[in-house]
Design a protein around this motif. Structure first.
Motif, PDB file in Angstrom:
ATOM      1  N   GLY A 127       0.827  -1.194   0.000  1.00  0.00           N
ATOM      2  CA  GLY A 127       0.000   0.000   0.000  1.00  0.00           C
ATOM      3  C   GLY A 127       0.863   1.246   0.000  1.00  0.00           C
ATOM      4  O   GLY A 127       2.029   1.186  -0.360  1.00  0.00           O
ATOM      5  N   ARG A 128       0.273   2.336   0.413  1.00  0.00           N
ATOM      6  CA  ARG A 128       1.025   3.581   0.498  1.00  0.00           C
ATOM      7  C   ARG A 128       1.132   3.984   1.966  1.00  0.00           C
ATOM      8  O   ARG A 128       0.125   4.003   2.675  1.00  0.00           O
ATOM      9  CB  ARG A 128       0.341   4.687  -0.298  1.00  0.00           C
ATOM     10  N   CYS A 129       2.340   4.297   2.375  1.00  0.00           N
ATOM     11  CA  CYS A 129       2.535   4.664   3.775  1.00  0.00           C
ATOM     12  C   CYS A 129       2.007   6.070   4.018  1.00  0.00           C
ATOM     13  O   CYS A 129       1.675   6.797   3.084  1.00  0.00           O
ATOM     14  CB  CYS A 129       4.002   4.568   4.160  1.00  0.00           C
ATOM     15  N   LYS A 130       1.963   6.436   5.259  1.00  0.00           N
ATOM     16  CA  LYS A 130       1.355   7.691   5.658  1.00  0.00           C
ATOM     17  C   LYS A 130       1.902   8.877   4.860  1.00  0.00           C
ATOM     18  O   LYS A 130       1.163   9.663   4.286  1.00  0.00           O
ATOM     19  CB  LYS A 130       1.589   7.917   7.162  1.00  0.00           C
ATOM     20  N   SER A 131       3.231   8.977   4.804  1.00  0.00           N
ATOM     21  CA  SER A 131       3.801  10.176   4.174  1.00  0.00           C
ATOM     22  C   SER A 131       3.644  10.131   2.650  1.00  0.00           C
ATOM     23  O   SER A 131       3.420  11.166   2.022  1.00  0.00           O
ATOM     24  CB  SER A 131       5.258  10.354   4.569  1.00  0.00           C
ATOM     25  N   CYS A 132       3.757   8.972   2.054  1.00  0.00           N
ATOM     26  CA  CYS A 132       3.587   8.905   0.597  1.00  0.00           C
ATOM     27  C   CYS A 132       2.145   9.181   0.205  1.00  0.00           C
ATOM     28  O   CYS A 132       1.879   9.737  -0.854  1.00  0.00           O
ATOM     29  CB  CYS A 132       4.012   7.534   0.076  1.00  0.00           C
ATOM     30  N   ASP A 133       1.235   8.776   1.065  1.00  0.00           N
ATOM     31  CA  ASP A 133      -0.169   8.963   0.735  1.00  0.00           C
ATOM     32  C   ASP A 133      -0.532  10.444   0.771  1.00  0.00           C
ATOM     33  O   ASP A 133      -1.338  10.913  -0.030  1.00  0.00           O
ATOM     34  CB  ASP A 133      -1.047   8.194   1.711  1.00  0.00           C
ATOM     35  N   LYS A 134       0.078  11.171   1.691  1.00  0.00           N
ATOM     36  CA  LYS A 134      -0.175  12.603   1.793  1.00  0.00           C
ATOM     37  C   LYS A 134       0.242  13.326   0.536  1.00  0.00           C
ATOM     38  O   LYS A 134      -0.438  14.221   0.050  1.00  0.00           O
ATOM     39  CB  LYS A 134       0.596  13.187   2.983  1.00  0.00           C
ATOM     40  N   GLN A 135       1.403  12.969   0.044  1.00  0.00           N
ATOM     41  CA  GLN A 135       1.980  13.670  -1.101  1.00  0.00           C
ATOM     42  C   GLN A 135       1.233  13.439  -2.409  1.00  0.00           C
ATOM     43  O   GLN A 135       1.661  13.925  -3.447  1.00  0.00           O
ATOM     44  CB  GLN A 135       3.437  13.231  -1.296  1.00  0.00           C
ATOM     45  N   GLU A 136       0.164  12.674  -2.347  1.00  0.00           N
ATOM     46  CA  GLU A 136      -0.447  12.322  -3.613  1.00  0.00           C
ATOM     47  C   GLU A 136      -1.474  13.324  -4.102  1.00  0.00           C
ATOM     48  O   GLU A 136      -2.140  13.954  -3.346  1.00  0.00           O
ATOM     49  CB  GLU A 136      -1.082  10.951  -3.516  1.00  0.00           C
TER      50      GLU A 136
END
Lengths: 127, 127
Positions: free
Chosen positions: B118-127
């Motif tokens: 999946g996408r981790c917390k910080s990568c998900d934010k940057q999307e």
DNA sequence: GGTACGAATGATAATCATTATCGTTATCAT
DNA sequence: ATGATAACGATAATGATTATCATTCGTACC
């Protein structure tokens, strides 16, 4: 866009008509045996394309990737390390717990793979 | 019997001193950088030997095997498909449910691997 | 029906992680 | 110190998968 060519249709039919998990080489040989041989590269590309289109599912094992029919509910796998038998199982609670475990950590789940290894009933008896 | 040679001790120290998951190539390069280069075959053999001795743990990913410290409780992994970050998690209930699911089917469990993507917390934010 | 263009194919080379080989070297028990 | 055996290193081999590239196919459009 994806073209469902004769070759790909053959691959799809072969796998859809079965209840097993196929690797690229097995698909290639089965098609050859059926008198409709296709290049091994085509098999790899076909399998990948069919999976991308949602027409096949797959599990990634340590050494190779195996494909199976996609017309089933999501499930996980239990693999007998003696005979290679693959049993499928569905466990709603495990699925739900994974989701919440991910959410707790801020992960957005896009997929998972749960593979259990052991000895199946018949292999365990023979020991 | 296993010999804990200097080379293997170096590999073990390297991994034990870290909190990450190493593949053979990374270990090889880290040892080289530290001025104690060893043959790549030795790295592979060392990692396998250390794992067999219970001194290292590993996870098998699609493309390669990654090793980590063994001085932790059993856990599974959540991998961010954006940045490669690997988060560890322990879920007793999932473990227990796996055991019972296996037992129901007559399987004798010897191991399992649960990997979530999946996408981790910080990568998900940057999307 | 003919044409054009992108997708698919097939033969084969390339890649990449891992394992095998084998002669040499290190380790350890005695 | 010595002998048995495990480990090492360089490198070849393996095996699954992907890349390459020239050719062929499929289909939308005239």
């Amino acid at each position: 866009m994806l073209r469902l060519t004769q070759h790909r249709q053959s691959i799809l039919d072969l796998i859809n008509a079965s209840n097993r998990h196929w690797d690229a080489d097995e698909v290639s040989r089965a098609l050859s045996d059926a008198g409709q041989a296709v290049g091994i590269a085509t098999v790899y590309r076909g399998l990948a394309a069919l999976e991308a289109a949602g027409l096949l599912d797959s599990i990634q094992l340590a050494d190779k990737k195996r494909y199976e029919r996609a017309d089933k509910a999501h499930h996980d796998h239990m693999i007998c390390t003696e005979c290679g038998h693959i049993e499928e199982f569905i466990h709603e609670t495990i699925e739900a717990l994974q989701l919440s475990a991910a959410k707790e950590r801020g992960f957005v789940l896009t997929g998972h793979q749960l593979t259990m290894f052991g000895r199946c009933k018949s292999c365990d008896k023979q020991e």
